[in-house]
Scaffold this active site. Sequence first.
Site, PDB file in Angstrom:
ATOM      1  N   LYS A  90      46.143  -7.919  12.268  1.00 35.14           N
ATOM      2  CA  LYS A  90      46.113  -7.398  13.565  1.00 35.14           C
ATOM      3  C   LYS A  90      44.959  -6.255  13.510  1.00 35.14           C
ATOM      4  O   LYS A  90      45.005  -5.487  12.526  1.00 35.14           O
ATOM      5  CB  LYS A  90      47.610  -6.758  13.762  1.00 35.14           C
ATOM      6  CG  LYS A  90      47.748  -5.746  15.054  1.00 35.14           C
ATOM      7  CD  LYS A  90      49.339  -5.218  15.146  1.00 35.14           C
ATOM      8  CE  LYS A  90      49.350  -4.521  16.466  1.00 35.14           C
ATOM      9  NZ  LYS A  90      50.726  -3.932  16.841  1.00 35.14           N
ATOM     10  N   SER A 141      53.000  -5.488  21.083  1.00 32.96           N
ATOM     11  CA  SER A 141      51.722  -5.344  21.190  1.00 32.96           C
ATOM     12  C   SER A 141      51.048  -6.250  20.061  1.00 32.96           C
ATOM     13  O   SER A 141      49.793  -6.715  20.239  1.00 32.96           O
ATOM     14  CB  SER A 141      51.325  -4.014  21.129  1.00 32.96           C
ATOM     15  OG  SER A 141      51.490  -3.713  19.481  1.00 32.96           O
ATOM     16  N   SER A 146      57.000  -4.080  18.835  1.00 29.85           N
ATOM     17  CA  SER A 146      55.791  -5.041  18.685  1.00 29.85           C
ATOM     18  C   SER A 146      55.779  -6.006  17.538  1.00 29.85           C
ATOM     19  O   SER A 146      54.791  -6.862  17.867  1.00 29.85           O
ATOM     20  CB  SER A 146      54.559  -3.982  18.286  1.00 29.85           C
ATOM     21  OG  SER A 146      54.266  -3.590  19.625  1.00 29.85           O
TER      22      SER A 146
HETATM   23  N1  GLN Z   1      56.148  -2.428  23.868  1.00 30.60           N
HETATM   24  C1  GLN Z   1      56.293  -0.975  23.377  1.00 30.60           C
HETATM   25  C2  GLN Z   1      55.169  -0.161  23.983  1.00 30.60           C
HETATM   26  O1  GLN Z   1      54.772  -0.530  24.742  1.00 30.60           O
HETATM   27  C3  GLN Z   1      56.438  -1.071  21.750  1.00 30.60           C
HETATM   28  C4  GLN Z   1      54.992  -1.111  21.161  1.00 30.60           C
HETATM   29  C5  GLN Z   1      54.996  -1.037  19.410  1.00 30.60           C
HETATM   30  O2  GLN Z   1      56.072  -1.575  18.943  1.00 30.60           O
HETATM   31  N2  GLN Z   1      53.969  -0.799  19.290  1.00 30.60           N
HETATM   32  O3  GLN Z   1      55.360   0.965  23.519  1.00 30.60           O
END
Ligand code: GLN
Length: 468
Positions: free
Chosen positions: A75, A150, A174
């Site tokens: 990532k 994400s 994420s």
């Molecule tokens: N979808 C969540 C957010 O928008 C979690 C993001 C994550 O775990 N980095 O913050």
Amino acid sequence: MNLNELTIREAHDGLKAKKFSSEELTNACLRRISERNPTLNAFIEVTSDIALAQAKKVDKEGVKGMLSGIPIGIKDIFCVKGMKTTGASKILDGFSSPYDATVVGKLRSAGAVFLGRTNMDEFACGASTEHSCYGVTKNPKDSERVPGGSSGGSAAAVADNMCLAAIGTDTGGSIRQPASFCGCYGLKPTYGRVSRYGVLAMASSWDTIGPFARSAEDIAIMLEVMAGCDSRDSTTPDVAVPDYAGALHQDIKGLKIGIPKEYFGEGVEEETKNIVMQAIKGLEKKGAILKEVSLPMTKYAIAVYYISMPAELSANLARYDGVRFGLNIDDKGDDLNEYYEKVRGSGFGDEIKRRIMIGTYVLSAGYYDAYYKKAQKVRTLIIKDFGKVFDEVDVLCAPVSPFPAFKLGENLDDPLKMYMADALTIPASAAGLPALSVPCGVSAAGLPIGLQVIGRQFEEGRVLGVGF
Ligand code: GLN
């Protein structure tokens, strides 16, 4: 079967037996990437030269550990020496790190092959990989849908056989949510199990790092290399790293599985509930004991997260000011404040700006007690909820997400709806617990559904055993 479709275990066995070389394995992945990436955009940069050099080195020196010669995706949030790191944000355009993140260094020493950087929501803020300065990633099972986020690029790449495994970060869901949307395994380890050193910070008291793979065993193999105490991250305790892969074959007879009723309540789609329930019933057939439990604070998790996370995010992103980190723009403005405004105004995307505004607001004098401090208190109640149920059961089983992958663009105008995608992953994040996403079925529309297995802190072994 193509080499790129193998699991880590199968590839390792093949490499050891000299049935094929790491170079051939790497080339199979690179071919798949060149076929599929133009459609999916899972990789934002493919580092073929680096990968092939690493593969040839393994071929020359011989296969050592389980990850030796295994091609993976990374990532775009990890510092990798010799590669760029941008957090999919314009503000870090062109940044390349002079050092490896601890976890990257461990994977490098283990002989893993770095295929390139995978796409993500900017600074890991999102649930759909639509907030990336490199454009959206598409779901490999249905290119009209999101891969989740994400870490959508990592999940899509693994599910689509572009790489054998990948790494990502999970702050509120994420890793688990994109794994469930794309149909692969993804583990959010216990907070502190894997060092955060050299990883772009989102919300420091929530951030965790974990693997994506195509089997529970491969997740165990990855975690064993990634986990451990690091003097550069004081939140990593000196807890021994067990033989996760060796412990997979545990008998689940008599294992007490809690089914949190709030995770099967309002807002969770019927079809998702049914498919997940069927999987849980399968565990019962193998001798596990099911017990309904209640986590009454679940309904506050999103509210707590969307106060605490932006507060920490806004503090972490303050460093990107164009002086220490961030864009260097020609138009310097009239004074330093104007320069900051120009750098941050042009470097950050809309979702990041929204969160910085929320974060600075909840931390500001007069609002700190009402929002930030209150959220911290409710977070403690969520932690206590889990503490209570883990006195009665060994693990919890539930859906990962209330619904399968949604359409591209469907939730972009409605951030509150987007935030719902994490309603069932945020609670374990709040409590720092390990949680695994296991592909457990597909919807009538052919979309993958994930089973979430949540365990006590540092009980990744047990969680992986249930997933296996
Ligand atoms: N979808 C969540 C957010 O928008 C979690 C993001 C994550 O775990 N980095 O913050």
